[in-house]
Structure formats: structure tokens, C-alpha cells
Enzyme design. Structure first.
Site, PDB file in Angstrom:
ATOM      1  N   SER A 203     -11.441   8.841 -28.984  1.00 42.67           N
ATOM      2  CA  SER A 203     -12.808   8.369 -29.184  1.00 42.67           C
ATOM      3  C   SER A 203     -13.083   8.080 -30.665  1.00 42.67           C
ATOM      4  O   SER A 203     -12.911   8.965 -31.513  1.00 42.67           O
ATOM      5  CB  SER A 203     -13.797   9.426 -28.703  1.00 42.67           C
ATOM      6  OG  SER A 203     -15.105   9.108 -29.155  1.00 42.67           O
TER       7      SER A 203
ATOM      8  N   HIS B  25       2.050  -4.457 -11.024  1.00 39.09           N
ATOM      9  CA  HIS B  25       1.139  -5.563 -11.327  1.00 39.09           C
ATOM     10  C   HIS B  25       0.993  -5.716 -12.844  1.00 39.09           C
ATOM     11  O   HIS B  25       1.009  -6.833 -13.372  1.00 39.09           O
ATOM     12  CB  HIS B  25      -0.214  -5.306 -10.670  1.00 39.09           C
ATOM     13  CG  HIS B  25      -1.190  -6.425 -10.855  1.00 39.09           C
ATOM     14  ND1 HIS B  25      -0.990  -7.676 -10.314  1.00 39.09           N
ATOM     15  CD2 HIS B  25      -2.359  -6.492 -11.550  1.00 39.09           C
ATOM     16  CE1 HIS B  25      -2.004  -8.468 -10.658  1.00 39.09           C
ATOM     17  NE2 HIS B  25      -2.842  -7.779 -11.405  1.00 39.09           N
TER      18      HIS B  25
ATOM     19  N   ARG C 286      -7.733  -2.513 -13.485  1.00 34.60           N
ATOM     20  CA  ARG C 286      -8.683  -1.599 -12.860  1.00 34.60           C
ATOM     21  C   ARG C 286      -8.065  -0.543 -11.970  1.00 34.60           C
ATOM     22  O   ARG C 286      -8.732   0.394 -11.567  1.00 34.60           O
ATOM     23  CB  ARG C 286      -9.708  -2.432 -12.069  1.00 34.60           C
ATOM     24  CG  ARG C 286     -10.631  -3.201 -12.984  1.00 34.60           C
ATOM     25  CD  ARG C 286     -11.310  -4.349 -12.294  1.00 34.60           C
ATOM     26  NE  ARG C 286     -10.390  -5.456 -12.107  1.00 34.60           N
ATOM     27  CZ  ARG C 286     -10.726  -6.625 -11.586  1.00 34.60           C
ATOM     28  NH1 ARG C 286     -11.956  -6.827 -11.194  1.00 34.60           N
ATOM     29  NH2 ARG C 286      -9.828  -7.587 -11.468  1.00 34.60           N
TER      30      ARG C 286
ATOM     31  N   ASN D 253      -0.226   4.191 -10.152  1.00 29.33           N
ATOM     32  CA  ASN D 253       0.803   4.296  -9.111  1.00 29.33           C
ATOM     33  C   ASN D 253       1.760   3.109  -9.233  1.00 29.33           C
ATOM     34  O   ASN D 253       1.549   2.193 -10.037  1.00 29.33           O
ATOM     35  CB  ASN D 253       0.152   4.398  -7.727  1.00 29.33           C
ATOM     36  CG  ASN D 253      -0.718   3.188  -7.405  1.00 29.33           C
ATOM     37  OD1 ASN D 253      -0.289   2.043  -7.560  1.00 29.33           O
ATOM     38  ND2 ASN D 253      -1.948   3.436  -6.973  1.00 29.33           N
TER      39      ASN D 253
ATOM     40  N   ARG E 291       2.378   0.564  -7.433  1.00 28.91           N
ATOM     41  CA  ARG E 291       1.832  -0.775  -7.181  1.00 28.91           C
ATOM     42  C   ARG E 291       1.065  -1.294  -8.396  1.00 28.91           C
ATOM     43  O   ARG E 291       1.198  -2.453  -8.776  1.00 28.91           O
ATOM     44  CB  ARG E 291       0.896  -0.692  -5.967  1.00 28.91           C
ATOM     45  CG  ARG E 291       0.508  -2.031  -5.425  1.00 28.91           C
ATOM     46  CD  ARG E 291      -0.466  -1.884  -4.265  1.00 28.91           C
ATOM     47  NE  ARG E 291      -0.476  -3.049  -3.425  1.00 28.91           N
ATOM     48  CZ  ARG E 291      -1.286  -3.211  -2.392  1.00 28.91           C
ATOM     49  NH1 ARG E 291      -2.131  -2.242  -2.063  1.00 28.91           N
ATOM     50  NH2 ARG E 291      -1.256  -4.304  -1.684  1.00 28.91           N
TER      51      ARG E 291
ATOM     52  N   LEU F 188      -5.426  -3.704 -22.005  1.00 25.15           N
ATOM     53  CA  LEU F 188      -4.885  -2.728 -21.048  1.00 25.15           C
ATOM     54  C   LEU F 188      -5.953  -2.228 -20.065  1.00 25.15           C
ATOM     55  O   LEU F 188      -5.704  -2.115 -18.858  1.00 25.15           O
ATOM     56  CB  LEU F 188      -4.296  -1.560 -21.853  1.00 25.15           C
ATOM     57  CG  LEU F 188      -3.647  -0.398 -21.129  1.00 25.15           C
ATOM     58  CD1 LEU F 188      -2.436  -0.863 -20.311  1.00 25.15           C
ATOM     59  CD2 LEU F 188      -3.226   0.669 -22.134  1.00 25.15           C
TER      60      LEU F 188
ATOM     61  N   GLN G 252      -8.913   7.733 -23.631  1.00 26.17           N
ATOM     62  CA  GLN G 252      -8.579   7.164 -24.943  1.00 26.17           C
ATOM     63  C   GLN G 252      -9.271   7.918 -26.063  1.00 26.17           C
ATOM     64  O   GLN G 252     -10.415   8.386 -25.915  1.00 26.17           O
ATOM     65  CB  GLN G 252      -9.019   5.685 -24.973  1.00 26.17           C
ATOM     66  CG  GLN G 252      -8.673   4.982 -26.272  1.00 26.17           C
ATOM     67  CD  GLN G 252      -8.821   3.478 -26.176  1.00 26.17           C
ATOM     68  OE1 GLN G 252      -9.432   2.970 -25.237  1.00 26.17           O
ATOM     69  NE2 GLN G 252      -8.282   2.768 -27.133  1.00 26.17           N
TER      70      GLN G 252
ATOM     71  N   ARG H  21       2.054  -8.646 -17.734  1.00 28.10           N
ATOM     72  CA  ARG H  21       2.075  -8.427 -19.194  1.00 28.10           C
ATOM     73  C   ARG H  21       3.450  -8.462 -19.836  1.00 28.10           C
ATOM     74  O   ARG H  21       3.512  -8.527 -21.074  1.00 28.10           O
ATOM     75  CB  ARG H  21       1.423  -7.079 -19.514  1.00 28.10           C
ATOM     76  CG  ARG H  21      -0.013  -6.937 -19.025  1.00 28.10           C
ATOM     77  CD  ARG H  21      -0.961  -7.884 -19.714  1.00 28.10           C
ATOM     78  NE  ARG H  21      -2.351  -7.654 -19.304  1.00 28.10           N
ATOM     79  CZ  ARG H  21      -3.402  -8.282 -19.818  1.00 28.10           C
ATOM     80  NH1 ARG H  21      -3.248  -9.206 -20.754  1.00 28.10           N
ATOM     81  NH2 ARG H  21      -4.618  -8.018 -19.383  1.00 28.10           N
TER      82      ARG H  21
ATOM     83  N   SER I 167       0.823  -1.219   0.000  1.00 30.32           N
ATOM     84  CA  SER I 167       0.000   0.000   0.000  1.00 30.32           C
ATOM     85  C   SER I 167       0.856   1.269   0.000  1.00 30.32           C
ATOM     86  O   SER I 167       0.442   2.297  -0.526  1.00 30.32           O
ATOM     87  CB  SER I 167      -0.973   0.003   1.176  1.00 30.32           C
ATOM     88  OG  SER I 167      -0.265  -0.021   2.383  1.00 30.32           O
TER      89      SER I 167
END
Ligand SMILES: Cc1cc2nc3c(=O)[nH]c(=O)nc-3n(C[C@H](O)[C@H](O)[C@H](O)COP(=O)(O)OP(=O)(O)OC[C@H]3O[C@@H](n4cnc5c(N)ncnc54)[C@H](O)[C@@H]3O)c2cc1C
Length: 263
Positions: free
Chosen positions: A115, A208, A107, A202, A204, A103, A113, A213, A81
């Protein structure tokens, strides 16, 4: 038929967090802004700023380590955290709609992005899939892919024209008419359609993302992007991402081994 093609992604670091420090607390450390913020946040939990830090209402204890060792410990004990108090914003260009579809599953990242509803895609670019690129620009695979992309662009233009004409005749003009025509014509565009996206996360969340990936399990295009992101992050915060190892995988392409994984 001339098409604008991207052979690789264009990755731009757009923004990063600053570290301002707390002037009333006598403590400092080496490291980049993100690393300082993470170390400060971790030390606040145990008040280990040093004996004379002057934290109001508390006695503080001596900190034993410098920034690199402190963050190594944070990674080892998975105190994830504290790695959330920072952000890096990237601009990704020359990426396909199939890449961004993967991508945006992450979450804890934030997205803005291009449009396809508001933007006229009559002159869109396409991203050559790495596997097709491997086959070579003279190969049948490439020619088939290129022809299909060109055809989809031509079909898009034709359908867009028909839609605009019919909607115009019905009195649906201006932005509303354009949006209705474009949002429908885009259904003809393939996964290889090029897009642009701004992504913020961030430490963290980016860890991930890289962990999932930037390796052989991921699709090649997003893997290449994740390796590029990891490369920039290790320059931005070498202590925070000290467990990232850039290696050539058995399949011959780069990957990032994330020593402590997602934290
Ligand atoms: C190799 C590979 C193949 C894939 N194949 C498919 C596929 O075939 N079909 C498909 O649909 N998707 C597929 N995905 C996408 C995958 O399922 C995830 O949606 C994506 O990787 C995002 O990662 P994440 O789920 O860890 O979540 P993130 O959104 O990146 O969140 C990070 C972490 O936060 C926690 N978290 C986030 N949201 C929640 C929540 N609501 N509840 C509890 N914990 C939460 C979890 O610990 C999660 O790991 C694939 C991904 C990879 C890497």
C-alpha cells in the site's frame, strides 16, 4: 543520488494446492497434486474411475488413459472448468506500478499489494523499463529516466514533509496523519515505482494470463513476468500446461505459445 533499481522481476512461488485424494474411492493416478485434482474432477463428471472404484450408488466405467493423455484431452475439448480446482500463489517483487495496473485487470486472479497509503515510499526502488535497459546504462535514455525517477523521489520526500508538518499543526497525527500525507505525496511517483504483490490464481486463470501476456502483443515488462510464471507452472504441472511452447519471437525476446489458448 543513489537509487535502488530493479533490472528484472523477482518471482517467488509462495504456495500451491495439495491433493489429498478420496480414501473411499479406489483410484489413483500419476502426476503432480494439481494434475491429480484436475483429472479426478474430470473423471467425476463421467464416473470413469474404473469398474471397481467403489463410488457409492453408481457403477463406474474404466478409464482409458493416464494423466498426461487425460489432460491433453481436457485441453482439446476445452473442458476448462475442471482446471479451476487448484491454486498457485506467487510473490512478485521488483515490478512496476504500471505492470501491476495491467496485472490487476485479470479478474480471476486475487491480489494483495503493497500500500502506498500506509507505507512510506521515501526510499522506494524503481524498475528500469526493459526498453530503457536495452539502450544501455550509459545511454541518454537511461540517464533521462534515472534523473526523472530521482527527482520524483526527492519531490515525494519534500511534499511528504510539508504535508506532515501542516497536518501535524492541525492536530492530525499518528496513523491518520501519516496516511493522509502518504496518500497525497504518492501522486508524484512515476509508473516505474517498484511495488510488491501477492497473486493467486487457478490453472485456468493463469493459462489465460500467460496466453494474453507472454507474447509480442504485451508490454515487455509484463511479458517477461508472464514467461517466468509460465516457466514455473510448467515445472509445477507439466501435463496440465503441456501445450506451452517457449520460443524466441521474431522480435528476439522470449514468448510462450499456448497451443490450446485460453480454455
Ligand atoms: C496486448 C494488450 C493490450 C491491452 N490494451 C488495453 C488498453 O489499451 N486499454 C485497456 O483498458 N485495457 C487493455 N488491455 C487489457 C484488456 O482489455 C483486459 O482487461 C485484460 O487483458 C484482462 O483480460 P480479460 O478481459 O480477458 O479478462 P480476465 O479478467 O482475465 O478474465 C478472463 C476471461 O473471463 C471472462 N470474463 C471475465 N469477466 C467477465 C465479465 N464481466 N463478463 C463476461 N466475461 C467475463 C472473459 O472470457 C475473459 O476473457 C490490454 C490487454 C492486452 C493483452
Amino acid at each position: 543520488m543513489s537509487l535502488h533499481l530493479y533490472l528484472e522481476p523477482k518471482v517467488t512461488l509462495l504456495a500451491r494446492s495439495e491433493y489429498l485424494g478420496a480414501p473411499h474411492i479406489k483410484w489413483d493416478t500419476e502426476g503432480t497434486p494439481a494434475e491429480k485434482t484436475v483429472e479426478f474432477s474430470g473423471r467425476l463428471c463421467y464416473l470413469s474411475f474404473g469398474e471397481d472404484a467403489g463410488v457409492e450408488g453408481h457403477t463406474t466405467v474404466k478409464g482409458r488413459t493416464g494423466n498426461r493423455d487425460y489432460l491433453k484431452h481436457i485441453l482439446e475439448v476445452r473442458h476448462g472448468s475442471v482446471a479451476e480446482h487448484n491454486a498457485w500463489t506467487f510473490l512478485f517483487e521488483g515490478v512496476s506500478r504500471s505492470l501491476t495496473h495491467e496485472l490487476v485487470r485479470h479478474r480471476h486472479l486475487s491480489f494483495s499489494q503493497l500500500s502506498q497509503r500506509y507505507v512510506d515510499e521515501s526510499n522506494l526502488a524503481f524498475v528500469v523499463p526493459p526498453e530503457v535497459l536495452d539502450a544501455g546504462l550509459e545511454s541518454n535514455e537511461y540517464m533521462l529516466w534515472l534523473t526523472a525517477c530521482g527527482q520524483s523521489r526527492d519531490n515525494y520526500r519534500d511534499l511528504l514533509g510539508m504535508l506532515e508538518q501542516r497536518l501535524g499543526a492541525q492536530g492530525v497525527t499518528g496513523t491518520a496523519g501519516k496516511k493522509r500525507a502518504r496518500q497525497t505525496a504518492r501522486s508524484l511517483l512515476p509508473n516505474s515505482a517498484e511495488t510488491k504483490i501477492v497473486v493467486t490464481g487457478n490453472a485456468r486463470a493463469w493459462r489465460h494470463f500467460v496466453n494474453l501476456r507472454a507474447n509480442e502483443n504485451a508490454e515487455r515488462e509484463i511479458r517477461r513476468l508472464a514467461v517466468d510464471v509460465a516457466d514455473i507452472l510448467t515445472e509445477e504441472a507439466p501435463n496440465l500446461f503441456q501445450d506451452f511452447a517457449f520460443v524466441v519471437a521474431p522480435d528476439g525476446f522470449m514468448k510462450v505459445d499456448v497451443g490450446h489458448g485460453s480454455i
